[in-house]
Design a protein around this motif. Structure first.
Motif, PDB file in Angstrom:
ATOM      1  N   MET A 125      17.683 -33.480  44.006  1.00  0.00           N
ATOM      2  CA  MET A 125      17.678 -34.840  43.453  1.00  0.00           C
ATOM      3  C   MET A 125      19.085 -35.309  43.090  1.00  0.00           C
ATOM      4  O   MET A 125      19.430 -36.477  43.275  1.00  0.00           O
ATOM      5  CB  MET A 125      16.769 -34.908  42.221  1.00  0.00           C
ATOM      6  N   ILE A 126      19.905 -34.391  42.582  1.00  0.00           N
ATOM      7  CA  ILE A 126      21.304 -34.747  42.301  1.00  0.00           C
ATOM      8  C   ILE A 126      22.047 -34.971  43.615  1.00  0.00           C
ATOM      9  O   ILE A 126      22.830 -35.920  43.756  1.00  0.00           O
ATOM     10  CB  ILE A 126      21.982 -33.643  41.464  1.00  0.00           C
ATOM     11  N   ASP A 127      21.796 -34.119  44.600  1.00  0.00           N
ATOM     12  CA  ASP A 127      22.455 -34.235  45.897  1.00  0.00           C
ATOM     13  C   ASP A 127      22.194 -35.593  46.539  1.00  0.00           C
ATOM     14  O   ASP A 127      23.103 -36.217  47.099  1.00  0.00           O
ATOM     15  CB  ASP A 127      21.974 -33.134  46.852  1.00  0.00           C
ATOM     16  N   VAL A 128      20.944 -36.048  46.485  1.00  0.00           N
ATOM     17  CA  VAL A 128      20.567 -37.269  47.200  1.00  0.00           C
ATOM     18  C   VAL A 128      20.879 -38.539  46.418  1.00  0.00           C
ATOM     19  O   VAL A 128      20.699 -39.651  46.925  1.00  0.00           O
ATOM     20  CB  VAL A 128      19.066 -37.256  47.581  1.00  0.00           C
ATOM     21  N   GLY A 129      21.341 -38.414  45.170  1.00  0.00           N
ATOM     22  CA  GLY A 129      21.797 -39.581  44.428  1.00  0.00           C
ATOM     23  C   GLY A 129      20.794 -40.189  43.479  1.00  0.00           C
ATOM     24  O   GLY A 129      20.950 -41.338  43.069  1.00  0.00           O
ATOM     25  N   LEU A 130      19.770 -39.442  43.077  1.00  0.00           N
ATOM     26  CA  LEU A 130      18.772 -39.996  42.168  1.00  0.00           C
ATOM     27  C   LEU A 130      19.391 -40.434  40.848  1.00  0.00           C
ATOM     28  O   LEU A 130      18.999 -41.448  40.276  1.00  0.00           O
ATOM     29  CB  LEU A 130      17.663 -38.962  41.907  1.00  0.00           C
ATOM     30  N   PHE A 131      20.389 -39.684  40.368  1.00  0.00           N
ATOM     31  CA  PHE A 131      20.959 -39.972  39.056  1.00  0.00           C
ATOM     32  C   PHE A 131      22.179 -40.902  39.117  1.00  0.00           C
ATOM     33  O   PHE A 131      22.673 -41.327  38.075  1.00  0.00           O
ATOM     34  CB  PHE A 131      21.341 -38.664  38.364  1.00  0.00           C
ATOM     35  N   ASP A 132      22.674 -41.224  40.302  1.00  0.00           N
ATOM     36  CA  ASP A 132      23.876 -42.059  40.418  1.00  0.00           C
ATOM     37  C   ASP A 132      23.729 -43.424  39.741  1.00  0.00           C
ATOM     38  O   ASP A 132      24.596 -43.829  38.959  1.00  0.00           O
ATOM     39  CB  ASP A 132      24.256 -42.235  41.882  1.00  0.00           C
ATOM     40  N   PRO A 133      22.663 -44.182  40.014  1.00  0.00           N
ATOM     41  CA  PRO A 133      22.530 -45.488  39.364  1.00  0.00           C
ATOM     42  C   PRO A 133      22.408 -45.371  37.848  1.00  0.00           C
ATOM     43  O   PRO A 133      22.851 -46.264  37.121  1.00  0.00           O
ATOM     44  CB  PRO A 133      21.243 -46.063  39.978  1.00  0.00           C
ATOM     45  N   ILE A 134      21.807 -44.280  37.392  1.00  0.00           N
ATOM     46  CA  ILE A 134      21.667 -44.084  35.953  1.00  0.00           C
ATOM     47  C   ILE A 134      23.039 -43.921  35.311  1.00  0.00           C
ATOM     48  O   ILE A 134      23.337 -44.527  34.275  1.00  0.00           O
ATOM     49  CB  ILE A 134      20.785 -42.856  35.663  1.00  0.00           C
ATOM     50  N   VAL A 135      23.893 -43.123  35.947  1.00  0.00           N
ATOM     51  CA  VAL A 135      25.256 -42.929  35.433  1.00  0.00           C
ATOM     52  C   VAL A 135      26.012 -44.247  35.414  1.00  0.00           C
ATOM     53  O   VAL A 135      26.635 -44.622  34.420  1.00  0.00           O
ATOM     54  CB  VAL A 135      26.014 -41.890  36.282  1.00  0.00           C
ATOM     55  N   ARG A 136      25.951 -44.993  36.525  1.00  0.00           N
ATOM     56  CA  ARG A 136      26.652 -46.279  36.586  1.00  0.00           C
ATOM     57  C   ARG A 136      26.121 -47.259  35.559  1.00  0.00           C
ATOM     58  O   ARG A 136      26.873 -47.990  34.915  1.00  0.00           O
ATOM     59  CB  ARG A 136      26.544 -46.860  37.995  1.00  0.00           C
ATOM     60  N   GLY A 137      24.804 -47.265  35.388  1.00  0.00           N
ATOM     61  CA  GLY A 137      24.202 -48.177  34.427  1.00  0.00           C
ATOM     62  C   GLY A 137      24.620 -47.862  33.001  1.00  0.00           C
ATOM     63  O   GLY A 137      24.894 -48.778  32.214  1.00  0.00           O
ATOM     64  N   ILE A 138      24.669 -46.579  32.667  1.00  0.00           N
ATOM     65  CA  ILE A 138      25.079 -46.190  31.317  1.00  0.00           C
ATOM     66  C   ILE A 138      26.523 -46.590  31.061  1.00  0.00           C
ATOM     67  O   ILE A 138      26.876 -47.090  29.989  1.00  0.00           O
ATOM     68  CB  ILE A 138      24.879 -44.677  31.119  1.00  0.00           C
ATOM     69  N   LEU A 139      27.378 -46.397  32.043  1.00  0.00           N
ATOM     70  CA  LEU A 139      28.789 -46.754  31.861  1.00  0.00           C
ATOM     71  C   LEU A 139      28.968 -48.262  31.723  1.00  0.00           C
ATOM     72  O   LEU A 139      29.805 -48.727  30.954  1.00  0.00           O
ATOM     73  CB  LEU A 139      29.610 -46.214  33.025  1.00  0.00           C
ATOM     74  N   ARG A 140      28.205 -49.033  32.476  1.00  0.00           N
ATOM     75  CA  ARG A 140      28.289 -50.500  32.334  1.00  0.00           C
ATOM     76  C   ARG A 140      27.764 -50.928  30.966  1.00  0.00           C
ATOM     77  O   ARG A 140      28.274 -51.865  30.353  1.00  0.00           O
ATOM     78  CB  ARG A 140      27.505 -51.175  33.454  1.00  0.00           C
ATOM     79  N   PHE A 141      26.721 -50.260  30.505  1.00  0.00           N
ATOM     80  CA  PHE A 141      26.163 -50.559  29.187  1.00  0.00           C
ATOM     81  C   PHE A 141      27.188 -50.270  28.092  1.00  0.00           C
ATOM     82  O   PHE A 141      27.291 -51.009  27.111  1.00  0.00           O
ATOM     83  CB  PHE A 141      24.903 -49.717  28.961  1.00  0.00           C
ATOM     84  N   CYS A 142      27.941 -49.194  28.247  1.00  0.00           N
ATOM     85  CA  CYS A 142      28.876 -48.783  27.204  1.00  0.00           C
ATOM     86  C   CYS A 142      29.989 -49.792  26.977  1.00  0.00           C
ATOM     87  O   CYS A 142      30.395 -50.047  25.845  1.00  0.00           O
ATOM     88  CB  CYS A 142      29.487 -47.423  27.567  1.00  0.00           C
ATOM     89  N   LYS A 143      30.518 -50.365  28.072  1.00  0.00           N
ATOM     90  CA  LYS A 143      31.643 -51.303  27.993  1.00  0.00           C
ATOM     91  C   LYS A 143      32.757 -50.687  27.154  1.00  0.00           C
ATOM     92  O   LYS A 143      33.211 -49.590  27.406  1.00  0.00           O
ATOM     93  CB  LYS A 143      31.160 -52.647  27.459  1.00  0.00           C
ATOM     94  N   ALA A 144      33.205 -51.383  26.118  1.00  0.00           N
ATOM     95  CA  ALA A 144      34.296 -50.854  25.300  1.00  0.00           C
ATOM     96  C   ALA A 144      33.874 -50.704  23.849  1.00  0.00           C
ATOM     97  O   ALA A 144      34.715 -50.634  22.965  1.00  0.00           O
ATOM     98  CB  ALA A 144      35.519 -51.759  25.398  1.00  0.00           C
ATOM     99  N   ASP A 145      32.582 -50.658  23.583  1.00  0.00           N
ATOM    100  CA  ASP A 145      32.072 -50.514  22.230  1.00  0.00           C
ATOM    101  C   ASP A 145      31.870 -49.031  21.917  1.00  0.00           C
ATOM    102  O   ASP A 145      31.064 -48.361  22.575  1.00  0.00           O
ATOM    103  CB  ASP A 145      30.743 -51.265  22.112  1.00  0.00           C
ATOM    104  N   PRO A 146      32.573 -48.481  20.929  1.00  0.00           N
ATOM    105  CA  PRO A 146      32.432 -47.063  20.604  1.00  0.00           C
ATOM    106  C   PRO A 146      30.992 -46.637  20.329  1.00  0.00           C
ATOM    107  O   PRO A 146      30.597 -45.517  20.676  1.00  0.00           O
ATOM    108  CB  PRO A 146      33.309 -46.899  19.354  1.00  0.00           C
ATOM    109  N   VAL A 147      30.207 -47.503  19.689  1.00  0.00           N
ATOM    110  CA  VAL A 147      28.813 -47.152  19.419  1.00  0.00           C
ATOM    111  C   VAL A 147      28.058 -46.952  20.723  1.00  0.00           C
ATOM    112  O   VAL A 147      27.329 -45.972  20.914  1.00  0.00           O
ATOM    113  CB  VAL A 147      28.126 -48.243  18.570  1.00  0.00           C
TER     114      VAL A 147
END
Length: 476
Positions: free
Chosen positions: A73-95
């Motif tokens: 599942m990691i190989d085929v990219g199941l978690f890739d959008p989740i990682v990208r989404g979390i990083l976009r959610f984080c932006k520059a807010d420490p919380v």
């Protein structure tokens, strides 16, 4: 005599693996074999081992195919959008960054491998912490604690070890513990929010325009310990444009490096194993698999065997590709399965020779009569220091059977003892005996002592929350 030899066998096992004089697999096989001969029952060693292997085969099968499944599942990219989404959610807010760290670590922990979890989490989050000048021990502490709670998944190790040591079904141990573990994970998210608020107060609430240097490539730490560069354009909150480390460069944030030569490629957006057209199939398959496990539609080993076969066949229809994927995860599979079968020798000798019964009788006599009916609670409390200062192998194969026998003498079910034994895992993942923690602090460039001083108190509190929830819900 058997009591003394039993404790001597456990002590010898613990000392040798803690001092790294022997590997766990070798110690699990050779030490009990020698003690079996010492007590005059060497002729029965083969019977003990064969009986133990037969009982442990389902657990070994579950671990083997669960590792293959989540590896694919990691190989085929199941978690890739989740990682990208979390990083976009984080932006520059420490919380958001700290909470995102906890969420990402928890999600990636589904593969059951702490090293992989830490490599992906640090690779993705490290650039944000550096750019925002946030405390890196916050990142390592939150990631380790979240992974510790998730490490109790049946294929993560501790639950399988408890099932192996006490000859129980892993599902019977884990499924009833879900509410208590959920409370522990919720506490980790709350803790991440509180620590994020503390970081926001220290450095302030920033925008991407204030943090990121325009037209400068984001320097990204890779899983190999080297550096990679990724460009991504995103709009800053001020309306202008800035080089955005939380944008499409996130793939490179968990990307590759030709340096250091460890071969791990994290979430490289250009890896050949990606299957974007099959994303929803893989997501549905994973949800269905986890739901079937919780509902106990089939034994867990059967579910993962079918799931791994489907995942390989659909995503990699060519035989050569399937062989490559299996080979890529063979090291983890062999190590874990080998450990389970080696444990058959240790538990077989401990039980077959009568050592564990004699030790339990001695322990029961040492425990005040008023505490006997509360052996599950005693086990939960003891799991914190014991799993921190001992390896999981030492605790689950050396100590847990004795606690279970002592509890049984007072009418406490082995299942309750097994569930209580999982309580200390949040703390265990920061133990100096856990190899994965060195991956975590090494990639994050954090001193192990600093990580320990910061994390231990929060991880211990998380474990106590799990224990309290288990008592409230009547699980322990």
């Amino acid at each position: 005599m058997l009591t003394v030899l039993g404790f001597a066998m456990i002590a010898t096992f613990l000392v040798l693996i803690m001092l790294k004089k022997m590997s766990p697999i070798a110690a699990l096989v050779l030490i009990p074999a020698l003690f079996c001969v010492a007590v005059g029952q060497g002729a029965q060693l083969g019977d003990y081992v064969i009986e133990g292997v037969g009982k442990l085969a389902p657990t070994a099968a579950m671990l083997m195919f669960a590792i293959v499944y989540f590896g694919v599942m990691i190989d085929v990219g199941l978690f890739d959008p989740i990682v990208r989404g979390i990083l976009r959610f984080c932006k520059a807010d420490p919380v958001r960054v700290v909470v995102g760290t906890a969420v990402l670590a928890a999600i990636v922990s589904l593969d059951g491998d702490g090293s992989t979890t830490f490599m992906i989490t640090v690779s993705a989050m490290y650039p944000l912490y550096k750019r925002l000048k946030m405390s890196l021990v916050v990142m390592t502490g939150v990631a380790a604690t979240a992974n510790g709670v998730m490490n109790t998944l049946p294929w993560g190790g501790p639950t399988a070890r408890a099932a192996t040591a006490l000859k129980l079904d892993a599902a019977d141990i884990f499924v009833p513990m879900i509410p208590a573990l959920g409370a522990g994970l919720l506490f980790v998210f709350v803790l991440a929010y509180v620590l994020g608020r503390r970081e926001r107060k220290r450095i302030g609430y920033l925008t991407l325009d204030e943090v990121l240097v325009p037209e400068t490539d984001a320097v990204l730490v890779t899983a190999g310990g080297g550096k990679g560069e990724g460009k991504g354009q995103g709009k800053g909150q001020g309306g202008g444009k800035a080089t955005d480390a939380t944008g499409d460069a996130t793939g490179a944030a968990a990307g590759t490096s030709a340096g250091e030569g460890d071969g791990f490629q994290g979430l490289d957006p250009n890896r050949t194993t990606l299957r974007p057209k099959l994303y929803w199939f893989n997501a549905a398959l994973t949800v269905a698999l986890l739901a079937a496990m919780i509902l106990e539609l089939l034994p867990i080993p059967v579910l993962f065997l079918i799931g791994a076969a489907l995942a390989l066949t659909v995503n990699f229809p060519k035989m050569t590709e399937q062989k490559e994927r299996i080979a890529a995860h063979a090291d983890n599979v062999l190590n874990v399965a080998g450990m389970v079968f080696a444990a058959a020798v240790f538990t077989g000798v401990l039980t077959g020779t009568g050592m564990v019964k004699h030790m339990a009788d001695w322990l029961v006599g040492a425990i005040p009569a008023g505490m006997g009916p509360h052996m599950a609670l005693v086990t939960g409390v003891l799991s914190l220091p014991l799993t921190y200062f001992m390896s999981n192998d030492g605790f689950y194969f050396g100590v847990l059977p004795v606690l279970a026998e002592a509890g049984a003498a007072h009418g406490v079910s082995p299942l309750e003892i097994a569930r209580a034994s999982l309580v200390g895992q949040a703390l265990h993942m920061s133990s100096p005996l856990v190899p994965a923690v060195y991956v975590l602090v090494g990639m994050a460039k954090v001193e192990f002592g600093d990580h320990t001083r910061f994390t231990v108190k929060w991880a211990a509190l998380t474990s106590l929350v799990v224990l309290a929830a288990g008592i409230v819900f009547g699980i322990i």
